[in-house]
Motif scaffolding. Sequence first.
Motif, mmCIF file in Angstrom:
data_model
loop_
_atom_site.group_PDB
_atom_site.id
_atom_site.type_symbol
_atom_site.label_atom_id
_atom_site.label_comp_id
_atom_site.label_asym_id
_atom_site.label_seq_id
_atom_site.Cartn_x
_atom_site.Cartn_y
_atom_site.Cartn_z
ATOM 1 N N UNK A 1 1.023 -1.098 0.090
ATOM 2 C CA UNK A 1 -0.276 -0.045 -0.182
ATOM 3 C C UNK A 1 1.104 1.516 -0.197
ATOM 4 N N UNK A 2 1.611 1.272 1.141
ATOM 5 C CA UNK A 2 2.646 2.278 0.418
ATOM 6 C C UNK A 2 3.405 2.544 -0.072
ATOM 7 N N UNK A 3 4.171 1.141 -1.162
ATOM 8 C CA UNK A 3 4.953 1.833 -2.350
ATOM 9 C C UNK A 3 4.011 1.948 -3.456
ATOM 10 N N UNK A 4 3.263 1.790 -3.581
ATOM 11 C CA UNK A 4 2.248 1.583 -5.055
ATOM 12 C C UNK A 4 1.027 2.689 -4.752
ATOM 13 N N UNK A 5 0.858 3.222 -3.325
ATOM 14 C CA UNK A 5 -0.451 4.543 -3.735
ATOM 15 C C UNK A 5 0.496 5.948 -3.943
ATOM 16 N N UNK A 6 1.903 5.846 -4.636
ATOM 17 C CA UNK A 6 3.098 6.800 -5.189
ATOM 18 C C UNK A 6 2.707 7.114 -6.190
ATOM 19 N N UNK B 1 -8.740 0.929 -6.710
ATOM 20 C CA UNK B 1 -8.930 -0.203 -6.902
ATOM 21 C C UNK B 1 -8.000 -0.692 -7.815
ATOM 22 N N UNK B 2 -6.832 -0.348 -8.501
ATOM 23 C CA UNK B 2 -5.740 -0.969 -9.051
ATOM 24 C C UNK B 2 -4.572 -1.037 -8.101
ATOM 25 N N UNK B 3 -4.874 -0.611 -6.988
ATOM 26 C CA UNK B 3 -3.843 -0.403 -5.492
ATOM 27 C C UNK B 3 -4.582 -1.663 -5.234
ATOM 28 N N UNK B 4 -5.785 -2.213 -4.734
ATOM 29 C CA UNK B 4 -5.918 -2.671 -4.072
ATOM 30 C C UNK B 4 -5.687 -4.468 -4.728
ATOM 31 N N UNK B 5 -6.290 -4.735 -6.475
ATOM 32 C CA UNK B 5 -6.338 -5.672 -6.738
ATOM 33 C C UNK B 5 -4.540 -5.964 -6.725
ATOM 34 N N UNK B 6 -3.706 -5.498 -6.839
ATOM 35 C CA UNK B 6 -2.164 -5.839 -6.720
ATOM 36 C C UNK B 6 -2.587 -6.519 -5.810
ATOM 37 N N UNK B 7 -2.218 -5.350 -4.917
ATOM 38 C CA UNK B 7 -2.004 -5.819 -2.990
ATOM 39 C C UNK B 7 -2.039 -6.723 -3.504
ATOM 40 N N UNK C 1 8.631 3.135 -8.072
ATOM 41 C CA UNK C 1 7.768 1.463 -8.190
ATOM 42 C C UNK C 1 7.456 0.887 -8.955
ATOM 43 N N UNK C 2 7.382 1.795 -9.798
ATOM 44 C CA UNK C 2 6.513 1.567 -11.394
ATOM 45 C C UNK C 2 7.134 0.581 -11.718
ATOM 46 N N UNK C 3 8.872 0.066 -11.657
ATOM 47 C CA UNK C 3 8.820 -1.384 -12.875
ATOM 48 C C UNK C 3 8.507 -2.272 -11.768
ATOM 49 N N UNK C 4 8.343 -2.348 -9.828
ATOM 50 C CA UNK C 4 7.671 -3.510 -9.822
ATOM 51 C C UNK C 4 6.694 -3.841 -9.383
ATOM 52 N N UNK D 1 -5.020 -0.688 -15.082
ATOM 53 C CA UNK D 1 -5.805 0.447 -15.961
ATOM 54 C C UNK D 1 -5.115 1.567 -15.743
ATOM 55 N N UNK D 2 -5.281 2.106 -14.983
ATOM 56 C CA UNK D 2 -4.410 3.593 -14.167
ATOM 57 C C UNK D 2 -3.361 3.372 -13.500
ATOM 58 N N UNK D 3 -2.480 2.920 -13.395
ATOM 59 C CA UNK D 3 -1.337 2.965 -13.243
ATOM 60 C C UNK D 3 -0.627 2.205 -14.655
ATOM 61 N N UNK D 4 -1.177 2.193 -15.603
ATOM 62 C CA UNK D 4 -0.650 1.664 -16.891
ATOM 63 C C UNK D 4 -0.588 2.967 -17.906
ATOM 64 N N UNK D 5 -1.813 3.685 -17.614
ATOM 65 C CA UNK D 5 -2.101 4.972 -18.204
ATOM 66 C C UNK D 5 -0.943 6.162 -17.854
ATOM 67 N N UNK D 6 -0.438 6.149 -16.161
ATOM 68 C CA UNK D 6 -0.067 6.892 -15.424
ATOM 69 C C UNK D 6 1.748 6.353 -15.747
ATOM 70 N N UNK D 7 1.959 5.511 -16.235
ATOM 71 C CA UNK D 7 3.296 4.314 -16.869
ATOM 72 C C UNK D 7 3.509 4.683 -18.036
ATOM 73 N N UNK D 8 2.562 4.940 -18.736
ATOM 74 C CA UNK D 8 2.630 5.569 -20.332
ATOM 75 C C UNK D 8 3.127 7.294 -20.055
#
Length: 231
Positions: free
Chosen positions: A88-93, A121-127, A186-189, A202-209
Amino acid sequence: NQLLISVIKGLEPLTLLVPSQIIQEAFPHNSVAVLSGPSHAEEVIKGEPFGMQLASADLRAVELIRKAFNKANVYLPASDDLIGTQLGGALKNIIAIGYGIALEQGLGTNFYSMLVTAGMSDLRNLAVAGGAAPETLMGLGGLGDLITTIGSPYSRNRKFGQLLGSGISVEKALQQVGMVVEGVNAMEGALELAQEKQVSIPVINFINNIIKKRISPTKMKGLVQLLKGTY
């Protein structure tokens, strides 16, 4: 007999281990605890009240840490979910970077709410796929930390996103922040974990793009169309 406390946020890309797991590998006979949550030093140092998630499988460790912080104006709810607290602490950033971009683009509070909710939702599902308990992500180590990171002027991740949203390059934005932008690291992990566990983010992928310059920050509002076909 030493108790080891991790206050590190991150996810190792090659192994997908969180810091407490790396520490435990090096010190297999020691108790390990985690402190993570909304605790910007600029406010803590002034004596303002705050809360952090305390995670350990060792009840003795929980008691010792709470005793050490007894005179501080801090709330320390306990959990045995070390993985969830750290993910949670890593992915929320990462979500906070997207929030900063949207904020600078002036997309409005309705959009910000949608972005943060879908991002959570992305954060929760991934965690959860990484071994977290779902309820952990609704506590100080997840949602609580995210609220502070998007809402605080001290947030490095939000500031980095705002700089990107203003048209500054990734390289110059990192330079201007002048400190570690954890969401970038944290993005790569996060992407590796999503691929391994086959989780849609999808949200994390969009931010990464946007960070990888595949999408312009000015296209942030295009997230709405993306989410229509996702959720």
